[in-house]
Design a protein around this motif. Structure first.
Motif, PDB file in Angstrom:
ATOM      1  N   SER A 143      11.294 -11.781  -2.510  1.00  0.00           N
ATOM      2  CA  SER A 143      11.369 -13.083  -1.857  1.00  0.00           C
ATOM      3  C   SER A 143      10.247 -13.983  -2.345  1.00  0.00           C
ATOM      4  O   SER A 143       9.254 -13.513  -2.897  1.00  0.00           O
ATOM      5  CB  SER A 143      11.287 -12.920  -0.333  1.00  0.00           C
ATOM      6  N   ALA A 144      10.422 -15.288  -2.121  1.00  0.00           N
ATOM      7  CA  ALA A 144       9.412 -16.249  -2.544  1.00  0.00           C
ATOM      8  C   ALA A 144       8.189 -16.201  -1.634  1.00  0.00           C
ATOM      9  O   ALA A 144       7.086 -16.528  -2.054  1.00  0.00           O
ATOM     10  CB  ALA A 144       9.999 -17.658  -2.559  1.00  0.00           C
ATOM     11  N   ILE A 169      11.165 -19.630  -5.770  1.00  0.00           N
ATOM     12  CA  ILE A 169      11.127 -20.900  -5.049  1.00  0.00           C
ATOM     13  C   ILE A 169      11.494 -20.698  -3.584  1.00  0.00           C
ATOM     14  O   ILE A 169      10.797 -21.131  -2.687  1.00  0.00           O
ATOM     15  CB  ILE A 169      12.024 -21.982  -5.691  1.00  0.00           C
ATOM     16  N   GLY A 170      12.570 -20.029  -3.293  1.00  0.00           N
ATOM     17  CA  GLY A 170      13.009 -19.742  -1.933  1.00  0.00           C
ATOM     18  C   GLY A 170      14.144 -18.732  -1.976  1.00  0.00           C
ATOM     19  O   GLY A 170      14.656 -18.389  -3.039  1.00  0.00           O
ATOM     20  N   GLY A 171      14.534 -18.217  -0.821  1.00  0.00           N
ATOM     21  CA  GLY A 171      15.626 -17.260  -0.753  1.00  0.00           C
ATOM     22  C   GLY A 171      15.186 -15.842  -1.068  1.00  0.00           C
ATOM     23  O   GLY A 171      13.990 -15.541  -1.111  1.00  0.00           O
ATOM     24  N   ASP A 210      21.787 -12.248  -5.850  1.00  0.00           N
ATOM     25  CA  ASP A 210      20.795 -13.289  -6.073  1.00  0.00           C
ATOM     26  C   ASP A 210      21.044 -14.447  -5.125  1.00  0.00           C
ATOM     27  O   ASP A 210      21.898 -15.290  -5.359  1.00  0.00           O
ATOM     28  CB  ASP A 210      20.834 -13.755  -7.530  1.00  0.00           C
ATOM     29  N   SER A 249      18.493 -16.463  -4.359  1.00  0.00           N
ATOM     30  CA  SER A 249      17.273 -17.249  -4.540  1.00  0.00           C
ATOM     31  C   SER A 249      17.611 -18.671  -4.959  1.00  0.00           C
ATOM     32  O   SER A 249      18.665 -18.940  -5.538  1.00  0.00           O
ATOM     33  CB  SER A 249      16.378 -16.607  -5.600  1.00  0.00           C
ATOM     34  N   VAL A 250      16.693 -19.573  -4.691  1.00  0.00           N
ATOM     35  CA  VAL A 250      16.867 -20.960  -5.110  1.00  0.00           C
ATOM     36  C   VAL A 250      16.865 -21.032  -6.633  1.00  0.00           C
ATOM     37  O   VAL A 250      17.674 -21.747  -7.233  1.00  0.00           O
ATOM     38  CB  VAL A 250      15.754 -21.848  -4.506  1.00  0.00           C
ATOM     39  N   ARG A 251      15.981 -20.266  -7.277  1.00  0.00           N
ATOM     40  CA  ARG A 251      15.930 -20.251  -8.739  1.00  0.00           C
ATOM     41  C   ARG A 251      17.278 -19.813  -9.315  1.00  0.00           C
ATOM     42  O   ARG A 251      17.789 -20.403 -10.267  1.00  0.00           O
ATOM     43  CB  ARG A 251      14.827 -19.317  -9.217  1.00  0.00           C
ATOM     44  N   ARG A 281      20.247 -20.017  -7.841  1.00  0.00           N
ATOM     45  CA  ARG A 281      21.250 -21.062  -7.585  1.00  0.00           C
ATOM     46  C   ARG A 281      21.102 -22.228  -8.551  1.00  0.00           C
ATOM     47  O   ARG A 281      22.098 -22.765  -9.043  1.00  0.00           O
ATOM     48  CB  ARG A 281      21.129 -21.539  -6.141  1.00  0.00           C
ATOM     49  N   LEU A 282      19.851 -22.614  -8.841  1.00  0.00           N
ATOM     50  CA  LEU A 282      19.617 -23.690  -9.802  1.00  0.00           C
ATOM     51  C   LEU A 282      20.098 -23.290 -11.196  1.00  0.00           C
ATOM     52  O   LEU A 282      20.679 -24.107 -11.919  1.00  0.00           O
ATOM     53  CB  LEU A 282      18.134 -24.052  -9.835  1.00  0.00           C
TER      54      LEU A 282
END
Length: 178
Positions: free
Chosen positions: A114-115, A149-151, A162, A164-166, A168-169
């Motif tokens: 996690s972030a 980053i988050g998630g 996955d 995570s924000v990374r 998803r981006l």
């Protein structure tokens, strides 16, 4: 790596069957963990590559470094690996042995990345969901990776979730580029 796994599998299976038949899975997992750590040491790797040393000398010295972590059966196992020039395979043998134990005892090792540090309640909620989804007992470890980053990123064996924000981006960028 696949070749190392193929070569290490019969040794891991033999160790697992012996440990299971002697009700010593935990003891063998601990022994193999220590032996794998010793085998991964760069100085030990270099020492084991000396061609002038006999298999017996390598096995004796290796067992000496492991010390009391090895019982007599463990020392015999090390001697067999040394005889066949397989001591460098110990990390792979340990990983495979652990996988056999996990299958036997119906558990899966899960890593939660996690972030930010997760609260105990959040970890428990995720573990409960994973138990239902995977149908097994879950042994969890957590770590923080601020690059997410988050998630949360969840690794359970070959399964990766996955969230995570990374991640998803990255998926969004891939869709925009295609």
């Amino acid at each position: 790596m696949a070749e190392l796994t193929t070569i290490a599998r019969p040794y891991a299976k033999a160790a697992f069957l012996f440990a299971r038949d002697n009700s010593a899975l935990a003891e063998w997992e601990k022994m193999l963990g220590v032996a794998a750590a010793v085998a991964e040491d760069p100085a030990m790797r270099a020492w084991l590559q000396q061609p002038q040393l006999s298999a017996g000398q390598k096995a004796d010295a290796f067992a000496e470094v492991c010390g009391d972590a090895l019982n007599e059966s463990g020392r015999n196992f090390i001697a067999q690996l040394a005889e066949h020039g397989r001591l460098p395979l110990l990390p792979a043998v340990f990983e495979l042995f652990h996988a056999f134990v996990a299958a036997q005892e119906a558990f899966v090792d899960v890593e939660l990345v996690s972030a930010q540090s997760l609260e105990d309640a959040e970890v428990e909620r995720l573990v409960g969901s994973l138990k239902k989804r995977l149908g097994r007992e879950v042994h969890v470890s957590t770590r923080v990776d601020e690059a997410l980053i988050g998630g949360v990123l969840i690794r359970a064996g070959d399964t990766v979730i996955d969230g995570s924000v990374r991640g998803r981006l990255a998926r969004l960028a891939e869709q925009l580029n295609s």
